[in-house]
Design a protein around this motif. Structure first.
Motif, PDB file in Angstrom:
ATOM      1  N   TRP A 307       0.719  -1.332  -0.129  1.00  0.00           N
ATOM      2  CA  TRP A 307       0.007  -0.013  -0.037  1.00  0.00           C
ATOM      3  C   TRP A 307       0.825   1.391  -0.011  1.00  0.00           C
ATOM      4  CZ3 TRP A 307      -5.174   0.671  -0.006  1.00  0.00           C
ATOM      5  CH2 TRP A 307      -6.195  -0.407   0.098  1.00  0.00           C
ATOM      6  N   LEU A 308       0.325   2.268  -0.658  1.00  0.00           N
ATOM      7  CA  LEU A 308       0.882   3.598  -0.460  1.00  0.00           C
ATOM      8  C   LEU A 308      -0.157   4.467  -0.024  1.00  0.00           C
ATOM      9  CD1 LEU A 308       3.264   2.497  -2.610  1.00  0.00           C
ATOM     10  CD2 LEU A 308       3.284   4.925  -3.382  1.00  0.00           C
ATOM     11  N   ILE A 309       0.059   5.314   1.079  1.00  0.00           N
ATOM     12  CA  ILE A 309      -1.118   6.020   1.409  1.00  0.00           C
ATOM     13  C   ILE A 309      -0.490   7.578   1.410  1.00  0.00           C
ATOM     14  CG2 ILE A 309      -2.295   6.681   3.592  1.00  0.00           C
ATOM     15  CD1 ILE A 309      -2.192   3.971   4.459  1.00  0.00           C
ATOM     16  N   PHE A 310      -1.287   8.308   0.801  1.00  0.00           N
ATOM     17  CA  PHE A 310      -1.099   9.849   0.424  1.00  0.00           C
ATOM     18  C   PHE A 310      -2.081  10.644   1.617  1.00  0.00           C
ATOM     19  CE2 PHE A 310       0.427   7.934  -3.336  1.00  0.00           C
ATOM     20  CZ  PHE A 310       1.731   8.323  -3.404  1.00  0.00           C
ATOM     21  N   THR A 311      -1.538  11.447   2.319  1.00  0.00           N
ATOM     22  CA  THR A 311      -2.431  12.458   3.111  1.00  0.00           C
ATOM     23  C   THR A 311      -2.545  13.849   2.559  1.00  0.00           C
ATOM     24  OG1 THR A 311      -0.134  13.035   4.531  1.00  0.00           O
ATOM     25  CG2 THR A 311      -1.536  10.875   5.149  1.00  0.00           C
ATOM     26  N   ALA A 332       6.197   1.611 -11.560  1.00  0.00           N
ATOM     27  CA  ALA A 332       6.654   1.145 -10.446  1.00  0.00           C
ATOM     28  C   ALA A 332       5.556   1.032  -9.328  1.00  0.00           C
ATOM     29  CB  ALA A 332       7.732   2.149  -9.784  1.00  0.00           C
ATOM     30  N   LEU A 333       4.329   1.417  -9.582  1.00  0.00           N
ATOM     31  CA  LEU A 333       3.299   1.499  -8.604  1.00  0.00           C
ATOM     32  C   LEU A 333       2.599   0.158  -8.807  1.00  0.00           C
ATOM     33  CD1 LEU A 333       2.396   5.201  -8.147  1.00  0.00           C
ATOM     34  CD2 LEU A 333       4.230   3.913  -6.930  1.00  0.00           C
ATOM     35  N   CYS A 334       2.663  -0.672 -10.059  1.00  0.00           N
ATOM     36  CA  CYS A 334       1.817  -1.584 -10.277  1.00  0.00           C
ATOM     37  C   CYS A 334       1.276  -2.667  -9.430  1.00  0.00           C
ATOM     38  CB  CYS A 334       2.228  -2.306 -11.518  1.00  0.00           C
ATOM     39  SG  CYS A 334       3.797  -3.128 -11.191  1.00  0.00           S
ATOM     40  N   GLY A 353      -3.355   9.885 -13.488  1.00  0.00           N
ATOM     41  CA  GLY A 353      -3.493   8.713 -14.237  1.00  0.00           C
ATOM     42  C   GLY A 353      -3.853   7.624 -13.185  1.00  0.00           C
ATOM     43  N   LEU A 354      -4.216   7.905 -11.977  1.00  0.00           N
ATOM     44  CA  LEU A 354      -4.250   7.103 -10.987  1.00  0.00           C
ATOM     45  C   LEU A 354      -5.577   6.970 -10.172  1.00  0.00           C
ATOM     46  CD1 LEU A 354      -0.609   6.842  -9.693  1.00  0.00           C
ATOM     47  CD2 LEU A 354      -1.536   5.112 -10.988  1.00  0.00           C
TER      48      LEU A 354
END
Length: 509
Positions: A307-311, A332-334, A353-354
């Motif tokens: 997981w990548l979590i953005f705040t 790289a986030l696939c 695009g995500l």
């Protein structure tokens, strides 16, 4: 090789009324030569390294005489510079642009005229007065009001003007008694509707309506001074129905925006569209982390994270900048799922695009935790790129669920240079509201204030001017810790909701 001078009409005051061509000229110039009536916000459109030269005159006080201005423009062009000569309104409507063009032509220097929206039309329009209307007037005259009433004879054809449907006088507020008397003397009915508009098209706009007989007294009683225009004719009576601008919910309210300069535009634009006078004093400057290695190391190992979590949108921007600098891209986030703390952060991902797999309904850590809990999140490797200073509730709670959480600083929030002086000036001139969009904006604004001024702001806020508008409960709690009273807090923690809540507050007060 000689340069070129663009004589650009800056418009009547509202920066949104600058033409597209005028904006292009500003964006590509080497020097800006500007007047008192050109909105200072327009200077931000010029390149950072462009020379900015003020040549305005106010109340008869001239920074530079017209002959000197002519010589300056010629010298700059002769030195090979591209010059934007920014003149209030339209350069060829009582703007002395013709004189400047003649000086350039006689010197054999290239110039171009970029017409602007003249205050003769725009100021009445913002006051709800159409200068022509088939129900009231089919002809319009624009006249300089800057004639000396003691001259032996006037060059103005008063007899002709007295018969024209709408007459607009520019720069005439000082000579208003003489103007009205002359029109009546030459046959105009003293009961003809008339209005004076000061600082037209700006949140400081002030409009006085009366008749030829009463307007001079109204203007004198109100102390209305230049810059102002005067409109005479039956069209003035339409103002009662058409005065749209001064009825906007935030008209004339002075609102302080404390967001970082890069982010202020959305909030500032939304407030301005409702009539507010926006004062931008950024309390945050976004800077790279002191040590970029933890983020770059994490980016090199992205495939290891579930997981990548953005705040925040800032976190998204900083992360993808570092991704580019590492020579990598979104591929790289696939293997990872994405979570965003609110709709604005999710929108920042969408712009790249995500699509976020999880988006919190509210812009706070607790809301994101509620959304993630539904995923049964445990035993996962989580990357959390965020501000160097932030609340620990999110990583600590995720870790307590059995996850391995790696927190990396993606950016820092710093007090920007020059904001302390801007804040002091804004407080001296008076504010109706202060907006806070994050706890860091509260901390940094209070840090910008000298200790002796903090009690002044707190006391004024407690008394109701300025009010404080906070985007959400965490930000509101931070403001209260400093002794501030939070009068406005939207149900949804978004900029549109904050703007709407602020407008609703003033509409009800």
């Amino acid at each position: 090789m000689s340069g070129k001078v663009y004589l650009v009409g800056a418009g009547p005051g509202d920066p949104g009324l600058l033409t597209l061509k005028g904006a292009r000229c500003l964006a590509s110039c080497d020097a800006v030569v500007y007047d008192f009536l050109a909105n200072p916000e327009l200077l931000d459109l010029a390149p950072e390294g462009a020379e900015r030269i003020y040549v305005g005159k106010k109340g008869g006080a001239h920074t530079m005489g017209q002959a000197e201005i002519n010589r300056l423009l010629c010298a700059l062009a002769a030195a090979g510079k591209t010059v934007c000569r920014l003149k209030g309104g339209d350069p060829f409507v009582f703007g002395r642009g013709g004189e400047e063009a003649s000086a350039l032509a006689q010197a054999g220097l290239a110039f171009e005229v970029v017409p602007g929206v003249t205050s003769a039309i725009a100021a009445p329009a913002y006051a709800g007065i159409p200068v022509s209307d088939r129900r009231a007037a089919t002809e319009v005259a624009f006249v300089t009001g800057h004639e000396d009433p003691h001259k032996p004879s006037s060059t103005i054809n008063w007899e002709a003007l007295a018969r024209i449907g709408t007459v607009v006088f520019l720069m005439g507020v000082k000579n208003l008694p003489h103007i009205c008397a002359k029109l009546v003397e030459h046959g105009r009915d003293p009961a003809t509707p008339a209005a004076a508009v000061r600082w037209g098209t700006t949140p400081a706009q002030q409009t006085l309506s009366g008749t030829l007989a009463t307007l001079p007294g109204l203007v004198a009683a109100a102390g209305l001074k230049a810059p102002a225009i005067t409109i005479v004719g039956p069209v003035v009576a339409l103002r009662e129905e058409l005065a749209w601008y001064e009825r906007l919910p935030l008209f004339g309210r002075r609102v302080l925006v404390t967001r970082a300069r890069e982010q202020a535009s959305r909030l500032s634009q939304g407030l301005a569209e409702l009539g507010a006078q926006v004062i931008e004093v950024p309390t945050i400057a976004i800077a790279p982390p002191e040590d970029p290695k933890p983020l770059s190391t994490a980016i090199a190992l992205l495939e290891d994270f579930h997981w990548l979590i953005f705040t925040s949108p800032n976190g998204v921007e900083a992360f993808f900048r570092a991704l580019r600098e590492a020579g990598r891209d979104v591929r790289a986030l696939c293997a990872a799922k994405l979570a965003a703390i609110g709709p604005a952060t999710a929108a920042a991902l969408t712009a790249r695009g995500l699509a976020a797999d999880v988006t919190a309904a509210t812009f706070q850590a607790e809301g994101l935790l509620d959304a993630l809990q539904e995923q049964g999140l445990t035993g996962q490797r989580i990357l959390l790129p965020r501000a160097a200073e932030a609340r620990e509730v999110l990583p600590e709670t995720l870790a307590s669920w059995g996850n391995l959480v790696q927190v990396v600083p993606a950016y820092r929030s710093l007090p920007p240079a020059g904001s302390a002086a801007k804040l002091a000036r804004a407080l001296d001139e008076g504010l109706d509201a202060v907006t806070f969009t994050a706890s860091s904006t509260v901390h940094n604004l209070m840090a910008l204030l000298p200790l002796k001024r903090r009690p002044e702001l707190i006391a004024a806020n407690q008394a109701g001017r300025p009010i404080v508008a906070a985007i959400g409960p965490i930000t509101a709690d931070t403001a209260r810790e400093y002794g501030l009273k939070v009068q406005v807090q939207p149900a949804q923690f978004t900029l549109p909701a904050l703007i709407a809540a602020l407008a609703g507050h003033f509409a009800a007060s």
